[in-house]
Design a protein around this motif. Structure first.
Motif, PDB file in Angstrom:
ATOM      1  N   SER A  83     -18.419  -0.818  15.208  1.00 55.94           N
ATOM      2  CA  SER A  83     -18.360  -2.113  16.902  1.00 55.94           C
ATOM      3  C   SER A  83     -19.693  -2.210  17.342  1.00 55.94           C
ATOM      4  N   VAL A  84     -20.283  -0.519  17.786  1.00 56.87           N
ATOM      5  CA  VAL A  84     -21.219  -0.262  18.953  1.00 56.87           C
ATOM      6  C   VAL A  84     -22.173  -0.953  18.249  1.00 56.87           C
ATOM      7  N   VAL A 100     -22.355  -3.931  19.568  1.00 62.73           N
ATOM      8  CA  VAL A 100     -22.908  -4.398  21.025  1.00 62.73           C
ATOM      9  C   VAL A 100     -24.059  -3.803  21.104  1.00 62.73           C
ATOM     10  N   LEU A 101     -24.478  -3.051  20.627  1.00 67.90           N
ATOM     11  CA  LEU A 101     -26.150  -2.541  21.183  1.00 67.90           C
ATOM     12  C   LEU A 101     -26.786  -3.589  20.526  1.00 67.90           C
ATOM     13  N   LEU A 102     -26.321  -4.342  19.283  1.00 66.86           N
ATOM     14  CA  LEU A 102     -27.219  -5.038  18.906  1.00 66.86           C
ATOM     15  C   LEU A 102     -27.875  -6.260  19.850  1.00 66.86           C
ATOM     16  N   THR A 103     -26.281  -7.107  20.608  1.00 62.31           N
ATOM     17  CA  THR A 103     -25.989  -7.550  21.316  1.00 62.31           C
ATOM     18  C   THR A 103     -26.771  -7.732  22.992  1.00 62.31           C
ATOM     19  N   ILE A 104     -26.520  -6.730  23.347  1.00 61.00           N
ATOM     20  CA  ILE A 104     -27.203  -6.126  24.170  1.00 61.00           C
ATOM     21  C   ILE A 104     -28.754  -6.463  24.041  1.00 61.00           C
ATOM     22  N   SER A 105     -29.546  -5.446  22.894  1.00 62.08           N
ATOM     23  CA  SER A 105     -30.512  -5.860  22.662  1.00 62.08           C
ATOM     24  C   SER A 105     -31.395  -6.788  22.937  1.00 62.08           C
ATOM     25  N   ILE A 106     -31.011  -8.118  22.238  1.00 59.99           N
ATOM     26  CA  ILE A 106     -31.109  -9.502  21.915  1.00 59.99           C
ATOM     27  C   ILE A 106     -31.434 -10.337  23.447  1.00 59.99           C
ATOM     28  N   CYS A 107     -30.250  -9.554  24.090  1.00 56.13           N
ATOM     29  CA  CYS A 107     -30.096 -10.463  25.623  1.00 56.13           C
ATOM     30  C   CYS A 107     -31.329  -9.263  26.412  1.00 56.13           C
TER      31      CYS A 107
END
Length: 63
Positions: free
Chosen positions: A2-3, A6-13
């Motif tokens: 799940s980390v 989260v990291l993928l979502t943050i980096s895309i943002c």
């Protein structure tokens, strides 16, 4: 696992924020060339001879 999501979502943002800032700065003219106009007077202009200029020179030479 799940980390990674989260990291993928943050980096895309973060990437979208930087892309939006880039598009905004291009639209506002941040990347327009401001340096060249200030030094343009230091360079010699190329003279363009037209047909009428050549005809005038030929007439002067024949007199």
């Amino acid at each position: 696992m799940s980390v990674i999501y989260v990291l993928l979502t943050i980096s895309i943002c973060v990437a979208l924020v930087f892309f939006a800032a880039f598009v905004f700065s291009v639209k506002k003219g941040q990347y327009d060339d401001a340096y060249t106009p200030s030094i343009r007077m230091l360079f010699e202009d190329e003279l363009v001879e037209t047909k009428s200029d050549k005809n005038n020179q030929n007439k002067r030479q024949t007199k």
